[in-house]
Design a protein around this motif. Sequence first.
Motif, short mmCIF file in Angstrom:
data_model
loop_
_atom_site.label_atom_id
_atom_site.label_comp_id
_atom_site.label_asym_id
_atom_site.label_seq_id
_atom_site.Cartn_x
_atom_site.Cartn_y
_atom_site.Cartn_z
N LYS A 1 -65.48 66.79 15.00
CA LYS A 1 -65.75 66.16 13.70
C LYS A 1 -64.52 66.34 12.80
CE LYS A 1 -69.27 68.75 12.63
NZ LYS A 1 -69.22 69.83 13.59
N ILE A 2 -64.44 65.50 11.79
CA ILE A 2 -63.39 65.65 10.78
C ILE A 2 -63.51 67.06 10.19
CG2 ILE A 2 -62.59 64.86 8.51
CD1 ILE A 2 -63.54 62.04 9.34
N GLY A 3 -62.38 67.73 10.10
CA GLY A 3 -62.34 69.10 9.58
C GLY A 3 -62.32 70.17 10.66
N ASP A 4 -62.70 69.81 11.90
CA ASP A 4 -62.68 70.80 12.98
C ASP A 4 -61.24 71.20 13.30
OD1 ASP A 4 -65.41 70.95 13.40
OD2 ASP A 4 -65.42 69.55 15.10
N LEU A 5 -61.04 72.49 13.56
CA LEU A 5 -59.75 72.99 14.02
C LEU A 5 -59.79 73.03 15.55
CD1 LEU A 5 -56.96 74.28 13.57
CD2 LEU A 5 -58.13 76.50 13.52
N LEU A 6 -58.95 72.22 16.17
CA LEU A 6 -58.88 72.15 17.63
C LEU A 6 -57.75 73.04 18.13
CD1 LEU A 6 -59.30 68.32 18.20
CD2 LEU A 6 -61.07 70.09 18.12
N THR A 7 -57.99 73.70 19.26
CA THR A 7 -56.97 74.51 19.92
C THR A 7 -56.90 74.09 21.37
OG1 THR A 7 -57.38 76.40 18.48
CG2 THR A 7 -56.28 76.86 20.57
N ALA A 8 -55.68 73.77 21.82
CA ALA A 8 -55.44 73.46 23.23
C ALA A 8 -54.66 74.62 23.83
CB ALA A 8 -54.67 72.16 23.39
N GLU A 9 -55.22 75.22 24.89
CA GLU A 9 -54.53 76.30 25.59
C GLU A 9 -54.24 75.85 27.01
OE1 GLU A 9 -55.34 80.68 24.58
OE2 GLU A 9 -57.30 79.69 24.62
N ALA A 10 -52.96 75.98 27.39
CA ALA A 10 -52.52 75.60 28.72
C ALA A 10 -52.19 76.84 29.52
CB ALA A 10 -51.29 74.70 28.62
N PHE A 11 -52.65 76.86 30.78
CA PHE A 11 -52.42 77.97 31.69
C PHE A 11 -51.87 77.41 33.00
CE2 PHE A 11 -55.98 79.03 28.98
CZ PHE A 11 -55.69 80.32 28.57
N GLU A 12 -50.83 78.02 33.48
CA GLU A 12 -50.24 77.59 34.74
C GLU A 12 -51.12 77.98 35.92
OE1 GLU A 12 -45.75 77.63 35.65
OE2 GLU A 12 -46.59 79.59 36.20
N VAL A 13 -51.30 77.04 36.84
CA VAL A 13 -52.06 77.28 38.06
C VAL A 13 -51.09 77.54 39.20
CG1 VAL A 13 -53.65 76.25 39.73
CG2 VAL A 13 -53.95 75.83 37.29
N ARG A 14 -50.02 76.76 39.25
CA ARG A 14 -49.00 76.92 40.29
C ARG A 14 -47.64 76.57 39.69
NH1 ARG A 14 -45.45 74.52 43.49
NH2 ARG A 14 -45.19 75.28 45.60
N HIS A 15 -46.67 77.45 39.92
CA HIS A 15 -45.31 77.19 39.47
C HIS A 15 -44.42 76.99 40.70
CE1 HIS A 15 -41.84 77.17 36.86
NE2 HIS A 15 -41.24 77.95 37.74
N GLY A 16 -43.75 75.85 40.74
CA GLY A 16 -42.81 75.58 41.82
C GLY A 16 -41.43 75.28 41.27
N ASN A 17 -40.45 75.23 42.16
CA ASN A 17 -39.09 74.90 41.73
C ASN A 17 -39.01 73.47 41.21
OD1 ASN A 17 -38.02 77.41 42.33
ND2 ASN A 17 -37.64 76.84 44.47
N LEU A 18 -39.81 72.58 41.77
CA LEU A 18 -39.78 71.18 41.37
C LEU A 18 -41.09 70.75 40.69
CD1 LEU A 18 -38.21 68.50 41.42
CD2 LEU A 18 -39.25 68.06 43.66
N ILE A 19 -42.23 71.06 41.31
CA ILE A 19 -43.54 70.62 40.83
C ILE A 19 -44.38 71.82 40.40
CG2 ILE A 19 -45.70 69.44 41.46
CD1 ILE A 19 -43.32 67.54 41.26
N SER A 20 -45.01 71.70 39.24
CA SER A 20 -45.91 72.75 38.74
C SER A 20 -47.19 72.11 38.23
CB SER A 20 -45.24 73.54 37.61
OG SER A 20 -44.10 74.21 38.09
#
Length: 142
Positions: free
Chosen positions: A90-109
Amino acid sequence: MADMDLQKLLRFRNLHNPYCQRQGIVLQDLRPGYARVTKTVTSDDVNPLNVPHGGVYFTMADNACGSAMVAYGNACVTVDASYHFLRGAKIGDLLTAEAFEVRHGNLISVLEVKITGQDGTVFGTGTFTFCSLGYPIEIPEE
């Protein structure tokens, strides 16, 4: 990247990202494989149903995941993304997006992201895949 460099990167991303600035999205926390961004929903964000447009959530998710990736020090781009819209804020809500790595590669993550409201309500989740461009992020001296 050292902690001081991460703070410099966080400031740089907040100051030099005009699209997120227009959206009111602010990078709050950053480390390799993790990032948190926030945004307060405004009347400019809603669609005709009076809930935030899906692009609001997707932009927050992509920005959080991309920030978590560049914290390793290399430029990267999104190559695939899947986002699940679970409910509307709703209007006025404070949204938070949290990103967590599942796999880290040299090229693709791969990263997962969750967007919540100030009371913990989950508005959506997603999985984002990034490709490293193989060159370091350049942050100009302040």
